[in-house]
Design an enzyme around this catalytic site. Sequence first.
Site, PDB file in Angstrom:
ATOM      1  CG  ASP A   1      -1.926   0.831   1.116  1.00 53.02           C
ATOM      2  OD1 ASP A   1      -1.818   2.053   0.438  1.00 53.02           O
ATOM      3  OD2 ASP A   1      -2.585   1.110   2.443  1.00 53.02           O
ATOM      4  CG  PHE A   2       4.647   1.570  -1.285  1.00 52.80           C
ATOM      5  CD1 PHE A   2       4.747   0.840  -0.584  1.00 52.80           C
ATOM      6  CD2 PHE A   2       5.859   1.287  -2.100  1.00 52.80           C
ATOM      7  CE1 PHE A   2       6.106  -0.103   0.333  1.00 52.80           C
ATOM      8  CE2 PHE A   2       6.931   0.551  -1.926  1.00 52.80           C
ATOM      9  CZ  PHE A   2       6.676  -0.216  -0.999  1.00 52.80           C
ATOM     10  CD  GLU A   3      -1.916   5.422   0.886  1.00 53.62           C
ATOM     11  OE1 GLU A   3      -2.489   6.087   0.545  1.00 53.62           O
ATOM     12  OE2 GLU A   3      -2.350   4.539   1.003  1.00 53.62           O
ATOM     13  N   GLY A   4       1.249   8.355  -1.543  1.00 52.81           N
ATOM     14  CA  GLY A   4       2.497   9.626  -1.243  1.00 52.81           C
ATOM     15  C   GLY A   4       3.571  10.159  -2.753  1.00 52.81           C
TER      16      GLY A   4
END
Length: 598
Positions: free
Chosen positions: A383-386
């Site tokens: 859940d890699f974000e930003g």
Amino acid sequence: MDRFRPVLALLTATLLAVPGITALSSAARAADADLAKNGGFESGLDSWTCSAATTVNSPVHSGSSALQATPAGSDYAQCAQTVTVQPNSQYTLSGYVRGSYVYLGANGTGTTDVSTWTQSAPDWQKLTTTFTTGAATTKVTLYTHGWYGTGAYYADDISLIGPGGSTGQPPAAPTGLRTGTITSSSVALSWTAATGATSYAIYRGGTKVQTATGTSATVTGLTASTAYSFQVTASNDAGESAKSAAVTATTTAGSGGGSGDLPTHALVGYLHASFANGAGYTRLADVPDSWDVIDLAFGEPTSTTSGDIRFNRCPVTECANVESDADFKAAIKAKQAAGKKVLISIGGANGQVQLTTTAARDTFVSSVSNIIDTYGLDGLDIDFEGHSLSLNASDTDFKNPTTPVIVNLISALKTLKAKYGAKFVLSMAPETFFVQMGYQFYGTGKWGGQDPRCGAYLPVIYALRDDLTLLHVQDYNSGPIMGLDNQYHSMGGADFHIAMTDMLLTGFPVAGDANNVFPALRPDQIAIGMPASTNAGNGYVSPSEVTKSLDCLTKKTNCGSYTTHGTWPALRGLMTWSVNWDRFSNWEFQRNFDAYFP
């Protein structure tokens, strides 16, 4: 001025009296034609090479479509096409535009390149310019563009009037189309060369899916055990041939790799395991049996670039009812005994992970393995974000990435999958910006100036497509995204979920490049990501809209205005943020899922 009229009349009469001159004048007029292809954008962006552009149905000058392009940063959103012309000939270029600082011009004329522009056109304004080609000029490039950071502009009915070049005739339709190697997800095709062809287009079920310069191609992204029909056309400067005779092929059954032993339709939810918020803490043992996959949120890095992932359970000071480590591990075993999957989810909004070095990659593998082994988990959710994933400016091919954070993540995930074997569950939860936005933009773009994170998940998904158990894109906290109908879709109803999911199940050209297609994923790999309640995030939809989404995608009913490119009864299911927020809302999301998939 009156004193010149008799002389002018005499000259006119003399010219008309010379038969040869009359014949030449008529022939020149007869040879003039509109050389611009798809100048009204009625066929989308066909024949145009564009940056940051799409077609819209409003506003239009005529017909049903017009160009919309949006300059940003160092990109002025140019659309261009190259046409065949004659040397030593005069041409008139014109078009209708709206917006501020809109340009129309021609390059490569062989004499003086020309352009015209308007500073402000609140309504449709016609721009016109002329040029004469040089003695050796046979091709000219037409273009329209805006100016840096000035907002969207529109263009329509672009034409180039003048004598056409000696393009000859389109090629004949290719012959000898035949199939080669057939797998569960691809079909190899080959055909006999067509005389005079410079390229070929491959059609699947009547829709163009890719192009080729040679006489063979492999169509990928297909669904196992499915019959497909293929045709091929040949093209040159004069146009495209008729379609070849069709061939059919049925893909093989395949191994169904990456399924992770999930039920036919699965409910996936994130459980706040390391923090508390307004939804309150929910013990793992108290999660109802309806939840088939439980993602423990979150494992986070000790620093952005360390690769060292730690899973810290919620402290008693924050979560008064938190269970002990022993009870937590016992609950995991109980869920697994009931056929459920429990994963560690890495990242989240606060967990930025950038594997910039191979050392960070190796630390990621060892630290994530430690979490999985300590708790006896079934797998991993990314859940890699930003700013975790971002493409270098030179990284333009999602099938062959070169950016270290991308390459190292792919390597790490393949290592983990190989270590734990076929039953290892691997899922991903990217935001729409990192996936479906790639239909329009990829990285910084050909001319730079775009957000380098745009489409950055595509190379990761593509590289892991045979190992990926579930992809559940977050269809929430999202801006408007363009679908395969070239229309923007916004959160708040079934339409958004249908359009976004259709892209994953159909495949799409990346950054509008028909030669660079992100292939479709299997329907059993796809779950639709939705907020559980209005408290959980922007983009909540009511149970009735959830049902509409499922009806359309699995039955092709209740679809509304969007037309899907298929029907997928094997769609895996739904994902939600989060189990905690659904409990807060009296299990509304779960109860709707249970009713739909009893």
